[in-house]
Design a protein around this motif. Structure first.
Motif, PDB file in Angstrom:
ATOM      1  N   MET A   1      25.020  34.045  60.302  1.00 28.03           N
ATOM      2  CA  MET A   1      24.874  35.141  61.232  1.00 28.03           C
ATOM      3  C   MET A   1      24.846  36.459  60.458  1.00 28.03           C
ATOM      4  N   THR A   2      23.888  37.315  60.760  1.00 31.06           N
ATOM      5  CA  THR A   2      23.774  38.584  60.055  1.00 31.06           C
ATOM      6  C   THR A   2      24.608  39.648  60.739  1.00 31.06           C
ATOM      7  N   ASN A   3      25.021  40.612  59.957  1.00 35.47           N
ATOM      8  CA  ASN A   3      25.809  41.719  60.471  1.00 35.47           C
ATOM      9  C   ASN A   3      24.851  42.873  60.753  1.00 35.47           C
ATOM     10  N   GLN A   4      24.554  43.132  62.027  1.00 34.55           N
ATOM     11  CA  GLN A   4      23.614  44.174  62.386  1.00 34.55           C
ATOM     12  C   GLN A   4      24.361  45.338  63.023  1.00 34.55           C
ATOM     13  N   HIS A   5      23.990  46.537  62.620  1.00 39.61           N
ATOM     14  CA  HIS A   5      24.574  47.742  63.188  1.00 39.61           C
ATOM     15  C   HIS A   5      23.511  48.448  63.995  1.00 39.61           C
ATOM     16  N   ARG A   6      23.875  48.868  65.165  1.00 34.82           N
ATOM     17  CA  ARG A   6      22.962  49.593  66.024  1.00 34.82           C
ATOM     18  C   ARG A   6      23.104  51.081  65.724  1.00 34.82           C
ATOM     19  N   ILE A   7      21.991  51.723  65.438  1.00 36.48           N
ATOM     20  CA  ILE A   7      21.996  53.157  65.177  1.00 36.48           C
ATOM     21  C   ILE A   7      21.712  53.868  66.493  1.00 36.48           C
ATOM     22  N   CYS A   8      22.614  54.736  66.898  1.00 30.84           N
ATOM     23  CA  CYS A   8      22.481  55.438  68.172  1.00 30.84           C
ATOM     24  C   CYS A   8      22.323  56.927  67.914  1.00 30.84           C
ATOM     25  N   THR A   9      21.500  57.553  68.714  1.00 30.58           N
ATOM     26  CA  THR A   9      21.349  58.999  68.617  1.00 30.58           C
ATOM     27  C   THR A   9      22.591  59.661  69.195  1.00 30.58           C
ATOM     28  N   PRO A  10      22.867  60.886  68.789  1.00 29.22           N
ATOM     29  CA  PRO A  10      24.002  61.600  69.380  1.00 29.22           C
ATOM     30  C   PRO A  10      23.846  61.753  70.893  1.00 29.22           C
ATOM     31  N   GLU A  11      22.619  61.921  71.354  1.00 24.19           N
ATOM     32  CA  GLU A  11      22.378  62.064  72.789  1.00 24.19           C
ATOM     33  C   GLU A  11      22.770  60.794  73.545  1.00 24.19           C
ATOM     34  N   PHE A  12      22.374  59.634  73.001  1.00 30.58           N
ATOM     35  CA  PHE A  12      22.725  58.357  73.622  1.00 30.58           C
ATOM     36  C   PHE A  12      24.239  58.175  73.628  1.00 30.58           C
ATOM     37  N   THR A  13      24.856  58.461  72.492  1.00 31.96           N
ATOM     38  CA  THR A  13      26.305  58.298  72.379  1.00 31.96           C
ATOM     39  C   THR A  13      27.029  59.208  73.362  1.00 31.96           C
ATOM     40  N   HIS A  14      26.581  60.457  73.461  1.00 30.61           N
ATOM     41  CA  HIS A  14      27.198  61.409  74.389  1.00 30.61           C
ATOM     42  C   HIS A  14      27.092  60.906  75.820  1.00 30.61           C
ATOM     43  N   GLU A  15      25.907  60.469  76.219  1.00 33.28           N
ATOM     44  CA  GLU A  15      25.713  59.962  77.578  1.00 33.28           C
ATOM     45  C   GLU A  15      26.560  58.727  77.834  1.00 33.28           C
ATOM     46  N   ALA A  16      26.590  57.810  76.884  1.00 32.79           N
ATOM     47  CA  ALA A  16      27.347  56.566  77.060  1.00 32.79           C
ATOM     48  C   ALA A  16      28.840  56.833  77.180  1.00 32.79           C
ATOM     49  N   VAL A  17      29.359  57.678  76.306  1.00 35.02           N
ATOM     50  CA  VAL A  17      30.794  57.978  76.331  1.00 35.02           C
ATOM     51  C   VAL A  17      31.147  58.767  77.589  1.00 35.02           C
ATOM     52  N   SER A  18      30.310  59.735  77.946  1.00 36.70           N
ATOM     53  CA  SER A  18      30.564  60.520  79.158  1.00 36.70           C
ATOM     54  C   SER A  18      30.568  59.633  80.390  1.00 36.70           C
ATOM     55  N   LEU A  19      29.614  58.734  80.465  1.00 35.67           N
ATOM     56  CA  LEU A  19      29.534  57.820  81.598  1.00 35.67           C
ATOM     57  C   LEU A  19      30.781  56.956  81.688  1.00 35.67           C
ATOM     58  N   ALA A  20      31.207  56.445  80.557  1.00 40.56           N
ATOM     59  CA  ALA A  20      32.404  55.594  80.549  1.00 40.56           C
ATOM     60  C   ALA A  20      33.631  56.380  80.994  1.00 40.56           C
ATOM     61  N   LEU A  21      33.766  57.603  80.490  1.00 39.28           N
ATOM     62  CA  LEU A  21      34.932  58.402  80.859  1.00 39.28           C
ATOM     63  C   LEU A  21      34.874  58.822  82.320  1.00 39.28           C
ATOM     64  N   ASP A  22      33.686  59.170  82.808  1.00 38.83           N
ATOM     65  CA  ASP A  22      33.531  59.577  84.206  1.00 38.83           C
ATOM     66  C   ASP A  22      33.819  58.432  85.166  1.00 38.83           C
ATOM     67  N   GLN A  23      33.492  57.209  84.756  1.00 42.36           N
ATOM     68  CA  GLN A  23      33.716  56.047  85.617  1.00 42.36           C
ATOM     69  C   GLN A  23      35.119  55.484  85.463  1.00 42.36           C
ATOM     70  N   GLY A  24      35.894  56.062  84.566  1.00 43.99           N
ATOM     71  CA  GLY A  24      37.258  55.594  84.370  1.00 43.99           C
ATOM     72  C   GLY A  24      37.363  54.343  83.532  1.00 43.99           C
ATOM     73  N   SER A  25      36.295  53.980  82.848  1.00 43.65           N
ATOM     74  CA  SER A  25      36.325  52.813  81.973  1.00 43.65           C
ATOM     75  C   SER A  25      36.985  53.187  80.655  1.00 43.65           C
ATOM     76  N   SER A  26      37.556  52.198  80.010  1.00 45.08           N
ATOM     77  CA  SER A  26      38.080  52.448  78.672  1.00 45.08           C
ATOM     78  C   SER A  26      36.911  52.455  77.700  1.00 45.08           C
ATOM     79  N   HIS A  27      37.122  53.046  76.528  1.00 44.48           N
ATOM     80  CA  HIS A  27      36.035  53.066  75.561  1.00 44.48           C
ATOM     81  C   HIS A  27      35.721  51.658  75.055  1.00 44.48           C
TER      82      HIS A  27
END
Length: 74
Positions: free
Chosen positions: A1-27
């Motif tokens: 199994m290969t170790n793959q890292h997903r490269i995310c833009t700051p915009e994607f990361t900001h939206e994803a983290v904001s959405l999680a925090l707004d919905q009350g999900s843990s990171h």
């Protein structure tokens, strides 16, 4: 199994983290649902909270305001 890292833009990361925090999900839940590494999600949550508090990060900024500050500083 290969170790793959997903490269995310700051915009994607900001939206994803904001959405999680707004919905009350843990990171950790947000990371799993988005297919991200949990430690990266934790760092992103901490960074976003600092940026919202007015602290300019040393790494690439997530929020548009902090991105503009970094552009002006450069």
């Amino acid at each position: 199994m290969t170790n793959q890292h997903r490269i995310c833009t700051p915009e994607f990361t900001h939206e994803a983290v904001s959405l999680a925090l707004d919905q009350g999900s843990s990171h950790f839940e947000a990371a799993r649902s988005l297919g991200l590494v949990e430690s990266a999600s934790c760092r992103s949550v901490n960074q976003l909270q600092q940026e919202c508090g007015g602290i300019t990060p040393t790494s690439r900024a997530l929020t548009p305001e902090q991105q503009k500050i970094q552009e002006l500083d450069a």
